[in-house]
Design an enzyme around this catalytic site. Structure first.
Site, short mmCIF file in Angstrom:
data_model
loop_
_atom_site.label_atom_id
_atom_site.label_comp_id
_atom_site.label_asym_id
_atom_site.label_seq_id
_atom_site.Cartn_x
_atom_site.Cartn_y
_atom_site.Cartn_z
N HIS A 80 -4.21 7.70 5.44
CA HIS A 80 -3.69 6.15 5.01
C HIS A 80 -2.78 5.81 6.33
CE1 HIS A 80 -4.35 6.72 0.58
NE2 HIS A 80 -5.41 6.88 1.30
N GLU A 82 0.08 4.79 6.19
CA GLU A 82 1.58 5.15 6.05
C GLU A 82 1.40 6.78 6.56
OE1 GLU A 82 0.90 2.56 2.18
OE2 GLU A 82 -0.29 4.00 3.51
N CYS A 108 0.40 4.60 -2.07
CA CYS A 108 0.06 5.37 -3.27
C CYS A 108 1.03 6.46 -3.65
CB CYS A 108 -1.68 5.92 -2.75
SG CYS A 108 -1.40 7.25 -1.46
#
Length: 151
Positions: A80, A82, A108
Site C-alpha cells: 500500500h 502508506e 486500511c
C-alpha cells in the site's frame, strides 16, 4: 492585491494525488506523503516491491480470486502507498515520529497499525475507505483522522 493560497492540507494532498499516478494497481491508485514540519520527508504509491513484476504486467490476484475490497490484504502482489511511504522514510533515515501522513484514501487496518508504530500523529485523507477497525485503532492511539473536503 493578495491572491489567496491553497491550504497546507490541499497542498500536501496534491502531492499524494501526484504520487498515486505512479501506481501500477489495476483496482485502485493510491498515493501517500509523509510530512514533518511542513516538509515532505517521504512519498509512496501502491505497487509491487522492487524487482517484482507489477499487477499491470501479470494481472491482479485479487480480481482473479474475486476478493472483495477491504478483505484478505495478504492476497496481493503490491504494498500500500502508506506502507511504501513509511518504508522509504526508514530506508533513507527520515524520522516519521510526530509527522502527518497525507493519503488519497483512508488507510486500511494494516496501514493504520504501521502508522501508529511509526509515531505519525495525524492522517489527512481525501477519499473514504470502510475499515472500522482501522478507525478504532487510530482513535485509540490518539491519532487524528481528518477527511479533507475541497471547497
Amino acid at each position: 492585491m493578495i491572491e489567496e493560497r491553497i491550504s497546507w492540507d490541499e497542498y500536501f494532498l496534491s502531492f499524494a494525488q501526484l504520487a498515486a499516478t505512479r501506481s501500477t494497481c489495476l483496482r485502485r491508485k493510491v498515493g501517500a506523503v509523509i510530512v514533518k514540519d511542513k516538509h515532505i520527508i517521504s512519498t509512496g504509491y501502491n505497487g509491487a516491491p522492487k524487482g517484482i513484476r507489477h499487477c499491470s504486467e501479470v494481472g491482479c490476484i485479487r480480481e482473479a480470486e474475486k476478493v472483495p475490497s477491504g478483505q484478505r490484504h495478504e492476497l496481493c502482489r503490491g504494498l500500500h502507498a502508506e506502507q511504501n511511504a513509511i518504508i522509504q522514510a526508514a530506508l533513507y533515515g527520515a524520522q516519521t515520529d510526530g509527522g502527518i501522513i497525507y493519503c488519497t484514501n483512508q488507510p486500511c487496518v494494516i496501514c493504520a497499525k504501521m502508522i501508529i508504530n511509526a509515531g505519525i500523529r495525524s492522517v489527512v485523507f481525501s477519499e473514504g475507505y470502510t475499515d472500522s477497525l482501522a478507525q478504532e485503532m487510530l482513535t485509540e492511539a490518539n491519532i487524528k483522522l481528518i477527511k479533507f473536503d475541497r471547497k
